[in-house]
Design a protein around this motif. Sequence first.
Motif, PDB file in Angstrom:
ATOM      1  N   ARG A  22       4.470  -9.418  43.008  1.00 32.76           N
ATOM      2  CA  ARG A  22       4.073  -8.363  42.319  1.00 32.76           C
ATOM      3  C   ARG A  22       2.656  -8.092  43.216  1.00 32.76           C
ATOM      4  NH1 ARG A  22       5.621  -6.525  37.612  1.00 32.76           N
ATOM      5  NH2 ARG A  22       3.384  -5.699  37.008  1.00 32.76           N
ATOM      6  N   GLU A  34      -0.413  -7.269  42.167  1.00 35.72           N
ATOM      7  CA  GLU A  34      -1.607  -8.010  41.394  1.00 35.72           C
ATOM      8  C   GLU A  34      -1.670  -9.247  41.544  1.00 35.72           C
ATOM      9  OE1 GLU A  34       1.123  -7.504  38.095  1.00 35.72           O
ATOM     10  OE2 GLU A  34       0.822  -6.258  39.874  1.00 35.72           O
ATOM     11  N   SER A  78      -6.041  -0.267  30.461  1.00 36.82           N
ATOM     12  CA  SER A  78      -5.052  -1.351  29.886  1.00 36.82           C
ATOM     13  C   SER A  78      -4.403  -1.970  31.013  1.00 36.82           C
ATOM     14  CB  SER A  78      -4.046  -0.806  28.871  1.00 36.82           C
ATOM     15  OG  SER A  78      -3.316   0.090  29.549  1.00 36.82           O
ATOM     16  N   HIS A  79      -4.529  -1.458  32.260  1.00 37.42           N
ATOM     17  CA  HIS A  79      -4.008  -1.946  33.455  1.00 37.42           C
ATOM     18  C   HIS A  79      -2.481  -1.953  33.563  1.00 37.42           C
ATOM     19  CE1 HIS A  79      -7.807  -3.102  34.493  1.00 37.42           C
ATOM     20  NE2 HIS A  79      -8.047  -4.111  33.462  1.00 37.42           N
ATOM     21  N   ASN A  80      -1.847  -2.310  32.459  1.00 31.88           N
ATOM     22  CA  ASN A  80      -0.269  -2.287  32.351  1.00 31.88           C
ATOM     23  C   ASN A  80       0.412  -1.109  33.040  1.00 31.88           C
ATOM     24  OD1 ASN A  80      -0.630  -4.823  31.321  1.00 31.88           O
ATOM     25  ND2 ASN A  80      -0.354  -4.086  29.156  1.00 31.88           N
ATOM     26  N   PHE A  81      -0.047  -0.092  32.561  1.00 30.04           N
ATOM     27  CA  PHE A  81       0.615   1.306  32.981  1.00 30.04           C
ATOM     28  C   PHE A  81       0.527   1.651  34.734  1.00 30.04           C
ATOM     29  CE2 PHE A  81       0.839   6.032  33.518  1.00 30.04           C
ATOM     30  CZ  PHE A  81       2.412   6.166  33.251  1.00 30.04           C
ATOM     31  N   LEU A 138      -0.170  -0.890  36.804  1.00 31.99           N
ATOM     32  CA  LEU A 138       0.369  -1.825  37.467  1.00 31.99           C
ATOM     33  C   LEU A 138       1.861  -1.505  37.482  1.00 31.99           C
ATOM     34  CD1 LEU A 138      -1.549  -5.169  36.327  1.00 31.99           C
ATOM     35  CD2 LEU A 138      -1.729  -3.933  38.299  1.00 31.99           C
ATOM     36  N   LYS A 139       2.342  -1.342  36.233  1.00 32.28           N
ATOM     37  CA  LYS A 139       3.895  -0.901  36.427  1.00 32.28           C
ATOM     38  C   LYS A 139       4.357   0.294  37.441  1.00 32.28           C
ATOM     39  CE  LYS A 139       7.636   0.821  33.412  1.00 32.28           C
ATOM     40  NZ  LYS A 139       7.922   1.381  32.078  1.00 32.28           N
TER      41      LYS A 139
END
Length: 213
Positions: free
Chosen positions: A133, A135, A164-167, A169-170
């Motif tokens: 990944r 990151e 939130s980073h998640n979106f 990073l996805k």
Amino acid sequence: MPRSLREHSTEHPFQITARCRNREFFPIPMSEVWTIMEDYLFFISHAYQIEIISFVLMSNHFHLIARTPQGNLNEAMNYFMSNTSRCINEKAGAINQLWGSRYHPSLIDCDHYLMNVYKYVYRNPVEAGLSDRAENYTYSTLNLKLGRGRINFPILADTILNESHNFTLKWINQSVDLEQRRMIERALKRPRFAIPKKVRGNKKKPSLATELY
């Protein structure tokens, strides 16, 4: 290694890259190369007021996205290239030229383009099989921005990385087809980054869900 820029901007960022001679790997461990790069990124950010957006170090090249408010990219990169070459060669006990050619800058003059380049740069280690990944790759400012290491040179506040980073990073980790990747690579070879109008779509700033790449 001076270079005469065909594109100038004190407002928009450049994607800057350089590769080792003959595409050879760096002659010292990556951890040592990274430390040298950190030192000189720190220096040019202060001495030349270079605003660093992202930096990714690969096995034989680097990708830097940065703004130059003073319009002095030539001077800053001349210093950076010369001194990183000297330090790496000293550690390796080498006398040959480290870099295969002068650095190559590509001007990124709109937010949509910047998002494409941002994703391309951070996905480089994944595409090269160096990380599962984006990151998780050690030698990347993305890793540092997530608090996984000490930041030893100034980095601009990231307007793309979601709180939130998640979106985000996805989105970064979503794979793309080879044709799209090659289109980005071709665009980055130009002095001014550009993609075909038929693919560009809406000229308004896109959300992460409507990016091209």
